[in-house]
Design a protein around this motif. Sequence first.
Motif, short mmCIF file in Angstrom:
data_model
loop_
_atom_site.label_atom_id
_atom_site.label_comp_id
_atom_site.label_asym_id
_atom_site.label_seq_id
_atom_site.Cartn_x
_atom_site.Cartn_y
_atom_site.Cartn_z
N GLN A 141 -16.61 -31.32 9.40
CA GLN A 141 -15.96 -30.48 8.38
C GLN A 141 -15.01 -29.46 9.00
O GLN A 141 -14.00 -29.10 8.40
CB GLN A 141 -17.02 -29.79 7.50
N THR A 142 -15.35 -28.99 10.21
CA THR A 142 -14.44 -28.06 10.89
C THR A 142 -13.12 -28.77 11.18
O THR A 142 -12.03 -28.23 10.94
CB THR A 142 -15.09 -27.58 12.21
N GLU A 143 -13.22 -30.00 11.66
CA GLU A 143 -12.01 -30.77 11.97
C GLU A 143 -11.23 -31.10 10.69
O GLU A 143 -10.00 -30.99 10.65
CB GLU A 143 -12.42 -32.06 12.69
N LYS A 144 -11.96 -31.47 9.64
CA LYS A 144 -11.31 -31.83 8.39
C LYS A 144 -10.54 -30.64 7.80
O LYS A 144 -9.39 -30.78 7.36
CB LYS A 144 -12.37 -32.32 7.40
N MET A 145 -11.17 -29.47 7.82
CA MET A 145 -10.52 -28.27 7.28
C MET A 145 -9.30 -27.89 8.13
O MET A 145 -8.28 -27.45 7.60
CB MET A 145 -11.52 -27.12 7.21
N ARG A 146 -9.40 -28.10 9.44
CA ARG A 146 -8.26 -27.80 10.32
C ARG A 146 -7.09 -28.74 10.01
O ARG A 146 -5.96 -28.30 9.80
CB ARG A 146 -8.69 -27.94 11.79
N VAL A 147 -7.38 -30.04 9.94
CA VAL A 147 -6.34 -31.03 9.65
C VAL A 147 -5.68 -30.73 8.30
O VAL A 147 -4.47 -30.91 8.13
CB VAL A 147 -6.94 -32.46 9.67
N CYS A 148 -6.46 -30.24 7.35
CA CYS A 148 -5.95 -29.96 6.01
C CYS A 148 -5.34 -28.57 5.88
O CYS A 148 -4.92 -28.18 4.78
CB CYS A 148 -7.06 -30.16 4.98
N GLY A 149 -5.34 -27.82 6.98
CA GLY A 149 -4.72 -26.49 6.94
C GLY A 149 -5.53 -25.47 6.15
O GLY A 149 -4.97 -24.52 5.60
N LEU A 150 -6.84 -25.66 6.11
CA LEU A 150 -7.68 -24.77 5.28
C LEU A 150 -8.76 -24.07 6.10
O LEU A 150 -9.73 -23.54 5.55
CB LEU A 150 -8.36 -25.59 4.16
N SER A 151 -8.62 -24.05 7.42
CA SER A 151 -9.73 -23.57 8.25
C SER A 151 -9.86 -22.05 8.28
O SER A 151 -10.75 -21.52 8.93
CB SER A 151 -9.60 -24.11 9.68
N ASP A 152 -9.00 -21.36 7.54
CA ASP A 152 -9.09 -19.89 7.55
C ASP A 152 -10.00 -19.33 6.46
O ASP A 152 -10.02 -18.12 6.24
CB ASP A 152 -7.68 -19.31 7.37
N VAL A 153 -10.78 -20.18 5.78
CA VAL A 153 -11.72 -19.63 4.78
C VAL A 153 -12.70 -18.68 5.48
O VAL A 153 -12.97 -18.84 6.67
CB VAL A 153 -12.50 -20.74 4.03
N ASP A 154 -13.21 -17.70 4.74
CA ASP A 154 -14.04 -16.65 5.34
C ASP A 154 -15.34 -17.20 5.89
O ASP A 154 -15.90 -16.66 6.84
CB ASP A 154 -14.35 -15.57 4.29
N VAL A 155 -15.88 -18.26 5.28
CA VAL A 155 -17.20 -18.76 5.61
C VAL A 155 -17.20 -20.28 5.51
O VAL A 155 -16.56 -20.83 4.63
CB VAL A 155 -18.23 -18.18 4.59
N LEU A 156 -17.90 -20.95 6.44
CA LEU A 156 -18.09 -22.39 6.33
C LEU A 156 -19.57 -22.68 6.59
O LEU A 156 -20.05 -22.53 7.71
CB LEU A 156 -17.21 -23.14 7.34
N VAL A 157 -20.29 -23.05 5.54
CA VAL A 157 -21.71 -23.40 5.68
C VAL A 157 -21.83 -24.91 5.52
O VAL A 157 -21.28 -25.49 4.59
CB VAL A 157 -22.57 -22.67 4.62
#
Length: 244
Positions: A141-157
């Motif tokens: 999910q970390t990789e997916k959010m990075r690829v999608c340009g969304l990895s700056d969310v405040d929290v990832l659980v």
Amino acid sequence: MILSNTVEGVLFDIDDTLVDTRGAFAHAMNVIAGKYLPGVGVAEQPKVLELWRADPSGYYRAYTRGEMTAREQRMARANQLHETFGGRNLSDDDFEVWDAEFMAAFRAGWKPFDESRTVIDTLRSRGYRVGALTNAGLALQTEKMRVCGLSDVDVLVTLDTFGVGKPDPRVFQEATRLLGTEPGVTAYVGDEPDIDALAALGAGLGAGIWVDRPGARRGGAHTEDPAAVARAGISTITSLTELL
Ligand SMILES: [Mg+2]
């Protein structure tokens, strides 16, 4: 108004909520069908995707309950797919290759929904805390959010936090703790009502919202009856922009 005045934080599901995972699976299933399921014609390809997403034996959910590993659930689903559409049974070694091909095609298909970026930015500019709570593993999910340009969310659980995922109330409570908002003033937005919005309400969150995109329902045992969902106090939207 979808988000009431009391809401201070918004937690999003990732797959089929922020990220068009169905589109990525469609790409992956076309690659797999082309290589492993020679009897499947172009007209039948949507059925391959349908079975993959419906997961009628509930293997993915067994994974989210800590009963199977990510690899075990994928191998079980791969063999079910092959059995249904005339492919050969995959041995452990066969599956190594299959899985590498599947994951490469799946990754190549990762894209956010058009509105995801704007919705996150707008919510933040209005003072909301914004996070993601997902039923998949941290690395993926970390990789997916990075690829999608969304990895700056405040929290990832992720599933790694407790080894189990939604609908377990602990994951919702941990996500709100990390987000820094009380559960009662936090909303959860996701595409699978039973493990997303309904489970969020059960965990004490202030609001549960179902994103019911046209043509995206899974069918089978999934809870997708709009009337039942509405009776349970869930709001339904068809695009994330309706949050604004
Ligand atoms: Mg989802």
